[in-house]
Motif scaffolding. Sequence first.
Motif, PDB file in Angstrom:
ATOM      1  N   CYS A  43     -17.695 -55.195 -15.840  1.00  0.00           N
ATOM      2  CA  CYS A  43     -18.032 -56.069 -16.969  1.00  0.00           C
ATOM      3  C   CYS A  43     -17.317 -55.651 -18.248  1.00  0.00           C
ATOM      4  O   CYS A  43     -17.065 -56.489 -19.117  1.00  0.00           O
ATOM      5  N   LEU A  49     -22.363 -55.249 -10.528  1.00  0.00           N
ATOM      6  CA  LEU A  49     -22.017 -55.409 -11.935  1.00  0.00           C
ATOM      7  C   LEU A  49     -21.934 -54.030 -12.585  1.00  0.00           C
ATOM      8  O   LEU A  49     -22.947 -53.454 -12.987  1.00  0.00           O
ATOM      9  N   VAL A  92     -22.834 -52.881 -16.906  1.00  0.00           N
ATOM     10  CA  VAL A  92     -23.578 -54.106 -17.224  1.00  0.00           C
ATOM     11  C   VAL A  92     -24.013 -54.144 -18.681  1.00  0.00           C
ATOM     12  O   VAL A  92     -24.235 -55.230 -19.248  1.00  0.00           O
ATOM     13  N   ALA A 125     -26.579 -53.340 -10.292  1.00  0.00           N
ATOM     14  CA  ALA A 125     -25.927 -53.092 -11.581  1.00  0.00           C
ATOM     15  C   ALA A 125     -25.840 -51.593 -11.840  1.00  0.00           C
ATOM     16  O   ALA A 125     -26.587 -50.803 -11.271  1.00  0.00           O
ATOM     17  N   LEU A 158     -33.379 -56.188 -14.003  1.00  0.00           N
ATOM     18  CA  LEU A 158     -32.331 -55.445 -13.295  1.00  0.00           C
ATOM     19  C   LEU A 158     -32.871 -54.164 -12.672  1.00  0.00           C
ATOM     20  O   LEU A 158     -32.459 -53.780 -11.574  1.00  0.00           O
TER      21      LEU A 158
END
Length: 409
Positions: free
Chosen positions: A70, A111, A114, A151, A174
Motif C-alpha cells: 500500500c 495488504l 496498510v 494486513a 482488520l
Amino acid sequence: MTEISSVKQRFGIIGTSPLLDRALDVAIRVAPTDLTVLVTGESGVGKEFFPQIIHAFSARKHSKYIAVNCAAIPEGTIDSELFGHEKGAFTGAFEARKGYFEEADGGTIFLDEVAELPHSTQARLLRVLQTGEYLRVGSSKVQKTNVRVVAATNVDLQQAIISGRFREDLYYRLGTVPIAVPALRERPEDIPLLFRKFASDVAVQYRMPAVTLDDGARQLLMNYYWRGNIRQLKNVAEQISAIEQTRVVSAAMLSRYLPEQPAGAPVAAGGMRADDSVFAERELLYKVLFDMRADINDLKRMVGELMQGPGLHRTDPAPDIKALLPSVARSASYDAAPGEPYAPAPVYAESEDVTDLPPHEMTKADMQREQIVRALRRNNGRRRDAARELFMSERTLYRKIKELGIEEN
C-alpha cells in the motif's frame, strides 16, 4: 516432525524462539477460517511470510494470492488499483480495469503497510470487510467479492488512531486475529543461526569458504539492538563475507560493521536498550486511555438508561455526564510527568466486584499496576499472553511486575 517445524522447513524460516513459534502457531490455527488477520512487527522481521502461511493452510490455497504494498502506490491511484475503474473514470482511463479485490475473488489478498492507506480508501476497505461490496472508480454499480484479507504494518496503529491517521473501526475490523512478529533482539538465541545461514548462502553463491564467528563475535551479535532486524543482520553477514579475507570473525572485526547506537539508547544485556521501558510504559498508557474511552461510553449509556427507567419521571433536563463523572471529565495528558494524577474511569469487568475498583485519583504507576493485574487475570496468570495483550515483551512485563510490587497468584 511437528506442524510448526514443517512450516519452518517449507517456508525457509529459521529460529527456535518461543515467541516466533507462538506467532507461527497462531497463523496455522487461524488459516482454515476466513477471519481477517493483522500482522504487526517492526520493519525487517519477516511479516511477509505469515500471509503466505495463512493462505497455504486455508481452503483458498488453490485460488489467487495477491500481495499489495500500500505504501508503494500513489494516493491518487490506490482506489483504482484496489477496486478497479470504469472507462473514462479519470484522465488516462482508456478502458475498464479490474482491481485487486476483483482479481483475488475466492482467494487471499495481503495488504502490506496498510497504515499508509488514505482515509477515503480506508472507508472503502471497511465496507469490503463488512459487506463484501465495493464500487469501481467511476461506477455506481455495486460489485461483490469473496476475499480473505490479511494486513500488515510496522506502525503503531493505536498512536495512528489517536493522531487521526487511521480509522478506529477499521483497526478493530482488520485485527480480528492479531499476530505479533517478534523483533530480532527479542529472540537472541536465533541470531547466530541466522548469521550462519546468510554466510553459508553467500559462500555457496560465490564459491568461497563460509565465515564463522568466534565466541566474542557471537556474544556481540546477540547483544546488539538490531534496529533493522533480520534485514540488517543479512546485510552485515553479506558484507563481512565479501570484504574480509579472514574466515573467522572476531568481535573487533564485527564491530566495524555494526553502526553505533544513537546517543541515549545504550545497549543493555541481552540486546535490550536501556530506554525500552519508556516505550513499554507509553504503550501501556495508550491502552489504558483506550479502555477509559470505552468505559466512558458504557457509563453514558448506563446513566441514560437509568434516567429513563421505571419510576423515574424527570421533568428537568438530564444532567451533563461530566457533572455526574467529574473525575472522568478531566483530561489525562499522554505526556504527564511521573506521579502526576490521572483520572481514569472505573472499569467494570464481569469477573470483578465494584468494590474492588481503583480510586478515581491514580498516579501513572497506579494505572500501570491496574492494567497489568487485569491482563494477568484475563490470561490466568500467563505472562507471555498478558505481555502480548499489553504490547510489551515478556522480559519488560517481568521487570514491571517487580518494580510495581505486583503479587502473582
